[in-house]
Design a protein around this motif. Structure first.
Motif, PDB file in Angstrom:
ATOM      1  N   ARG A 173      48.654  35.187  38.369  1.00  0.00           N
ATOM      2  CA  ARG A 173      47.386  34.697  38.947  1.00  0.00           C
ATOM      3  C   ARG A 173      46.361  35.834  39.010  1.00  0.00           C
ATOM      4  O   ARG A 173      45.180  35.615  38.793  1.00  0.00           O
ATOM      5  CB  ARG A 173      47.605  34.107  40.341  1.00  0.00           C
ATOM      6  CG  ARG A 173      48.393  32.816  40.343  1.00  0.00           C
ATOM      7  CD  ARG A 173      47.679  31.683  39.652  1.00  0.00           C
ATOM      8  NE  ARG A 173      46.629  31.167  40.520  1.00  0.00           N
ATOM      9  CZ  ARG A 173      45.540  30.531  40.101  1.00  0.00           C
ATOM     10  NH1 ARG A 173      45.343  30.341  38.820  1.00  0.00           N
ATOM     11  NH2 ARG A 173      44.652  30.088  40.951  1.00  0.00           N
ATOM     12  N   ASP A 195      49.551  29.082  47.097  1.00  0.00           N
ATOM     13  CA  ASP A 195      48.298  29.251  46.361  1.00  0.00           C
ATOM     14  C   ASP A 195      47.391  28.045  46.551  1.00  0.00           C
ATOM     15  O   ASP A 195      46.208  28.178  46.853  1.00  0.00           O
ATOM     16  CB  ASP A 195      48.626  29.435  44.881  1.00  0.00           C
ATOM     17  CG  ASP A 195      47.475  29.952  44.044  1.00  0.00           C
ATOM     18  OD1 ASP A 195      46.381  30.193  44.584  1.00  0.00           O
ATOM     19  OD2 ASP A 195      47.680  30.129  42.833  1.00  0.00           O
ATOM     20  N   TYR A 220      44.932  38.135  44.962  1.00  0.00           N
ATOM     21  CA  TYR A 220      46.172  37.981  44.183  1.00  0.00           C
ATOM     22  C   TYR A 220      46.894  39.313  44.001  1.00  0.00           C
ATOM     23  O   TYR A 220      48.123  39.360  44.033  1.00  0.00           O
ATOM     24  CB  TYR A 220      45.894  37.326  42.837  1.00  0.00           C
ATOM     25  CG  TYR A 220      45.593  35.853  42.943  1.00  0.00           C
ATOM     26  CD1 TYR A 220      46.468  34.996  43.604  1.00  0.00           C
ATOM     27  CD2 TYR A 220      44.448  35.306  42.392  1.00  0.00           C
ATOM     28  CE1 TYR A 220      46.203  33.642  43.711  1.00  0.00           C
ATOM     29  CE2 TYR A 220      44.173  33.949  42.483  1.00  0.00           C
ATOM     30  CZ  TYR A 220      45.059  33.126  43.149  1.00  0.00           C
ATOM     31  OH  TYR A 220      44.803  31.781  43.249  1.00  0.00           O
ATOM     32  N   SER A 240      43.199  35.007  36.614  1.00  0.00           N
ATOM     33  CA  SER A 240      42.568  34.394  37.794  1.00  0.00           C
ATOM     34  C   SER A 240      41.617  33.253  37.463  1.00  0.00           C
ATOM     35  O   SER A 240      41.350  32.412  38.308  1.00  0.00           O
ATOM     36  CB  SER A 240      41.850  35.457  38.620  1.00  0.00           C
ATOM     37  OG  SER A 240      40.802  36.043  37.877  1.00  0.00           O
ATOM     38  N   ILE A 283      39.612  31.480  49.625  1.00  0.00           N
ATOM     39  CA  ILE A 283      38.659  31.881  48.585  1.00  0.00           C
ATOM     40  C   ILE A 283      37.380  31.056  48.587  1.00  0.00           C
ATOM     41  O   ILE A 283      36.360  31.495  48.108  1.00  0.00           O
ATOM     42  CB  ILE A 283      39.345  31.854  47.200  1.00  0.00           C
ATOM     43  CG1 ILE A 283      40.451  32.888  47.155  1.00  0.00           C
ATOM     44  CG2 ILE A 283      38.379  32.084  46.066  1.00  0.00           C
ATOM     45  CD1 ILE A 283      41.300  32.871  45.923  1.00  0.00           C
ATOM     46  N   ILE A 326      45.638  30.004  49.817  1.00  0.00           N
ATOM     47  CA  ILE A 326      44.687  30.883  49.125  1.00  0.00           C
ATOM     48  C   ILE A 326      43.439  30.129  48.706  1.00  0.00           C
ATOM     49  O   ILE A 326      42.327  30.646  48.825  1.00  0.00           O
ATOM     50  CB  ILE A 326      45.362  31.549  47.909  1.00  0.00           C
ATOM     51  CG1 ILE A 326      46.504  32.430  48.403  1.00  0.00           C
ATOM     52  CG2 ILE A 326      44.363  32.357  47.108  1.00  0.00           C
ATOM     53  CD1 ILE A 326      47.355  32.992  47.315  1.00  0.00           C
ATOM     54  N   LYS A 327      43.611  28.908  48.242  1.00  0.00           N
ATOM     55  CA  LYS A 327      42.467  28.091  47.833  1.00  0.00           C
ATOM     56  C   LYS A 327      41.448  27.969  48.970  1.00  0.00           C
ATOM     57  O   LYS A 327      40.246  28.007  48.739  1.00  0.00           O
ATOM     58  CB  LYS A 327      42.980  26.710  47.417  1.00  0.00           C
ATOM     59  CG  LYS A 327      42.135  25.989  46.443  1.00  0.00           C
ATOM     60  CD  LYS A 327      42.877  24.723  46.028  1.00  0.00           C
ATOM     61  CE  LYS A 327      42.219  24.075  44.857  1.00  0.00           C
ATOM     62  NZ  LYS A 327      42.915  22.867  44.452  1.00  0.00           N
ATOM     63  N   LYS A 343      36.786  38.702  44.302  1.00  0.00           N
ATOM     64  CA  LYS A 343      37.532  38.572  45.551  1.00  0.00           C
ATOM     65  C   LYS A 343      38.888  37.914  45.303  1.00  0.00           C
ATOM     66  O   LYS A 343      39.904  38.318  45.874  1.00  0.00           O
ATOM     67  CB  LYS A 343      36.714  37.759  46.556  1.00  0.00           C
ATOM     68  CG  LYS A 343      37.400  37.518  47.865  1.00  0.00           C
ATOM     69  CD  LYS A 343      36.530  36.660  48.782  1.00  0.00           C
ATOM     70  CE  LYS A 343      37.286  36.323  50.044  1.00  0.00           C
ATOM     71  NZ  LYS A 343      36.568  35.388  50.888  1.00  0.00           N
ATOM     72  N   LYS A 344      38.903  36.918  44.428  1.00  0.00           N
ATOM     73  CA  LYS A 344      40.126  36.195  44.100  1.00  0.00           C
ATOM     74  C   LYS A 344      41.170  37.144  43.505  1.00  0.00           C
ATOM     75  O   LYS A 344      42.331  37.136  43.893  1.00  0.00           O
ATOM     76  CB  LYS A 344      39.796  35.084  43.098  1.00  0.00           C
ATOM     77  CG  LYS A 344      40.969  34.200  42.746  1.00  0.00           C
ATOM     78  CD  LYS A 344      40.652  33.274  41.583  1.00  0.00           C
ATOM     79  CE  LYS A 344      39.856  32.083  41.969  1.00  0.00           C
ATOM     80  NZ  LYS A 344      39.778  31.063  40.902  1.00  0.00           N
ATOM     81  N   ARG A 345      40.768  37.995  42.586  1.00  0.00           N
ATOM     82  CA  ARG A 345      41.701  38.940  41.947  1.00  0.00           C
ATOM     83  C   ARG A 345      42.256  39.931  42.957  1.00  0.00           C
ATOM     84  O   ARG A 345      43.441  40.275  42.897  1.00  0.00           O
ATOM     85  CB  ARG A 345      41.020  39.672  40.800  1.00  0.00           C
ATOM     86  CG  ARG A 345      40.731  38.713  39.641  1.00  0.00           C
ATOM     87  CD  ARG A 345      40.342  39.415  38.417  1.00  0.00           C
ATOM     88  NE  ARG A 345      41.568  40.025  37.893  1.00  0.00           N
ATOM     89  CZ  ARG A 345      41.588  40.916  36.933  1.00  0.00           C
ATOM     90  NH1 ARG A 345      40.473  41.318  36.386  1.00  0.00           N
ATOM     91  NH2 ARG A 345      42.704  41.430  36.504  1.00  0.00           N
TER      92      ARG A 345
END
Length: 128
Positions: free
Chosen positions: A50, A119, A7, A54, A127, A123-124, A2-4
């Motif tokens: 990122r 980020d 980004y 990641s 996620i 984003i932190k 999910k993180k990738r």
């Protein structure tokens, strides 16, 4: 995973904003308008890293983004015919630029720092 994806989507979005910033430069104050594209270019580099890295922490991506962006700018001192022919293409010009400007280093730094802040604080939390 999910993180990738996040980004990747941010990288593509920032890239689109950077291209649009050149077309719609008039919407920005004249003092900063010439620097918006460079700021967004460096932010795109940060988020692209990122995406690629990641699992690495934010500070490593920050350092690599700064080193990469500054290296590209410093490479503009080199003006051989073969690299200038690449720079004269649309894609080559967007990636490699045309001539060294100290102001670009400031724009890159601001763009990457803005990316790190986004980020770290936005984003932190997405996620989690």
């Amino acid at each position: 995973m999910k993180k990738r994806i996040i980004y990747f989507l941010i990288t593509i979005s920032v890239m689109a904003l950077g291209i649009l910033s050149r077309k719609f430069m008039f919407i920005f104050p004249k003092l900063i308008a010439p620097f918006i594209g460079d700021l967004l270019w460096a932010m795109m580099i940060y988020f692209g890293l990122r995406f690629l890295m990641s699992k690495k922490n934010i500070s490593k991506a920050f350092l690599v983004a700064i080193l990469f962006s500054f290296s590209i700018e410093i490479s503009q001192f080199y003006q051989a015919n073969w690299i200038n022919s690449i720079r004269n293409t649309t894609l080559g010009g967007l990636i490699l630029g045309h001539g060294f400007l100290y102001e670009d280093l400031i724009s890159y730094s601001i763009g990457i720092i803005m990316g790190v802040i986004f980020d770290n604080y936005v984003i932190k939390n997405i996620i989690k």
